[in-house]
Write an enzyme that holds these catalytic residues in place. Structure first.
Site, PDB file in Angstrom:
ATOM      1  CB  CYS A 207      -1.720  -1.234 -28.002  1.00 12.04           C
ATOM      2  SG  CYS A 207      -0.752  -0.096 -28.972  1.00 12.04           S
ATOM      3  CG  ASP A 208      -2.892  -4.961 -27.739  1.00  5.52           C
ATOM      4  OD1 ASP A 208      -3.917  -4.293 -27.903  1.00  5.52           O
ATOM      5  OD2 ASP A 208      -2.143  -5.298 -28.663  1.00  5.52           O
TER       6      ASP A 208
ATOM      7  CB  CYS B 252       1.631  -2.312 -29.193  1.00  3.41           C
ATOM      8  SG  CYS B 252       1.310  -0.710 -28.417  1.00  3.41           S
TER       9      CYS B 252
END
Lengths: 112, 339
Positions: free
Chosen positions: B145-146, B142
């Site tokens: 997300c990261d 992701c």
């Protein structure tokens, strides 16, 4: 919204986690993170179920990067479990696929 | 957001999976006045919600953030009266009979004569040593997300399809260097983004290579690549790896009930029907040549229309059984189960 999950910062880590004297589930979350949003209600529900027996905490990863790095957390969300003695236990849970039942199972293992 | 704990038990249609296919189905079903429940184990949006931007969905002359598009799909379905239950786990299911039942979080039961399964696909894993260990410790699927944690870092992206190339471009906002690892001697993404990637000063590509192991102490530090032409192995230091190598079908709910292809994707009729009356499959979970947001939305639309016909047919049938047959007219019509 969170009655059973308390948010902490790195400054609280020693007191709230390592010296908790009870098992701890700690959720590292981020913003812009749909899997983190998805985990939140499940984490809350399981926290409610284990209220008084296991401490449920969350910590904002962006704001506490050093601690996250020290613990080797480099994905959001990541749930890390600690036993009564403040030792990390069990498998970390992460990603979009954290199931409520898996979370429950890990927490139950902490109490066993 | 406020979410009542007690759902009604009976619904006309239950949609499992709140990605583009499921939410398109919900929009059509709700507008057709079917009592429609949508279930998702996460928040709505499916794979779209973690896609940083979408450029090929008609109606948006400018790029739209995947997260925003996902939220708009959900709002539109709710506006017409569909109920979306988020972060729910289906702990028991029986979809084979005329009344389909699902148990949610071990505590609530919902049922409906028709179900659209649009559970999509989950990111495929590489299946190489070190991958489970470093998942969430340097390996991610992701980018939204990261990605932000990799500012100034050198990272690798595994894969050469649309997701891999799109997300690589996104990751250049943070990373000093993004190395795409492709199995082939070309990137199999849309020409427009391939060109952009190949000319990007921060993107490099390692051609015809595949990861064979991830290494590091505690956190991920390196990836071992095999040159697929020569078999030679080489070690590459890395600060993080993003894996976008396609998807596995999430077919657990319909396992044993429906025919699948050799990769486990569900074969349906053109109207998204399955051999089980009232059970429809739509979106990425279906066996089909192309998996796009647009094709998922089309599947969902068709599934909802077919399910609507099926449910209305059952209702007409029930009405006829309840009351004595009237004089002539629409008496002979039967439940519209898939032929």
């Amino acid at each position: 919204m969170s009655d059973h999950v308390k948010e902490i910062t790195a400054a609280d880590f020693d007191r709230e986690v390592l010296a908790a004297g009870e098992p701890v589930a700690l959720d590292f979350f981020s913003t812009e993170c749909p899997p983190c949003e998805a985990l939140a209600p499940k984490f809350e529900a399981v926290a409610e179920q284990f209220a008084g027996r296991v401490r449920f905490l969350k910590i904002f990863r962006q704001g506490n990067r050093e601690l996250a790095q020290r613990l080797g957390v480099s994905g959001s969300p990541t749930v890390v479990f600690f036993d009564r003695a403040g030792q990390e236990r069990g498998e970390r849970l992460g990603g979009d696929e954290i199931k409520r039942t898996a979370l429950k199972a890990q927490v139950e293992a902490l109490l066993a | 957001m406020p979410e009542s704990k007690d759902l009604p038990t009976r619904w006309d249609l239950i949609v499992v999976g709140a990605g583009p296919a499921g939410l398109a189905a919900a929009i059509y079903a709700a507008r057709a006045r079917l009592r429609t429940l949508v279930l998702d184990e996460s928040v709505p949006g499916g794979q779209v919600k973690t896609t940083h931007k979408v450029s090929n969905y008609p109606g948006f002359p400018e790029d739209v953030r995947g997260k925003d598009l996902a939220a708009a799909f959900a709002l539109q379905a709710e506006r017409f009266g569909a109920t979306i239950r988020r972060a729910v786990e289906i702990t028991e299911h029986d979809l084979a009979g005329p009344v389909k039942r699902l148990v949610l979080d071990e505590e609530e039961t919902v049922e409906a004569p028709a179900v659209v399964v649009a559970t999509g696909a989950r990111p495929r894993e590489l299946g190489v040593p070190g991958e489970p260990r470093f998942k969430g410790r340097g390996i991610s699927t992701c980018a939204t997300c990261d990605g932000a944690y990799f500012d100034g870092k050198a990272i690798h992206v595994i894969g050469g399809g649309n997701s891999a190339v799109e997300e690589s471009l996104f990751l250049t906002q943070f990373a000093r260097k993004v190395t795409i690892v492709s199995r082939y001697d070309q990137l199999k993404a849309e020409a427009a983004i391939v060109e952009e990637a190949l000319h990007h000063p921060r993107i490099e590509v390692v051609w015809h290579a595949e990861p064979r192991a991830f290494t590091g102490e505690g956190t991920l530090q390196g990836v071992r690549l095999e040159d697929l032409r020569t078999g030679a192995l080489s070690e590459h230091p890395t600060d993080g790896v993003f894996v976008f190598i396609g998807h596995h079908p999430r077919a657990d709910l319909v396992k044993g009930l429906v025919p699948v292809d050799e990769r486990g994707f569900v074969r349906t009729g053109e109207d998204m029907s399955t051999p089980v009356p009232g059970l429809y499959v739509a979106g990425d979970l279906r066996a089909k040549p192309f998996r796009q947001i647009t094709t998922a939305v089309a599947d969902g639309t068709i599934a909802a229309l077919a399910a609507q016909r099926y449910v209305k047919g059952l209702e007409r049938h029930a009405a006829q059984v309840m009351s004595p047959p009237g004089p002539g007219g629409a008496v002979a019509e039967t439940a519209g189960s898939p032929a």
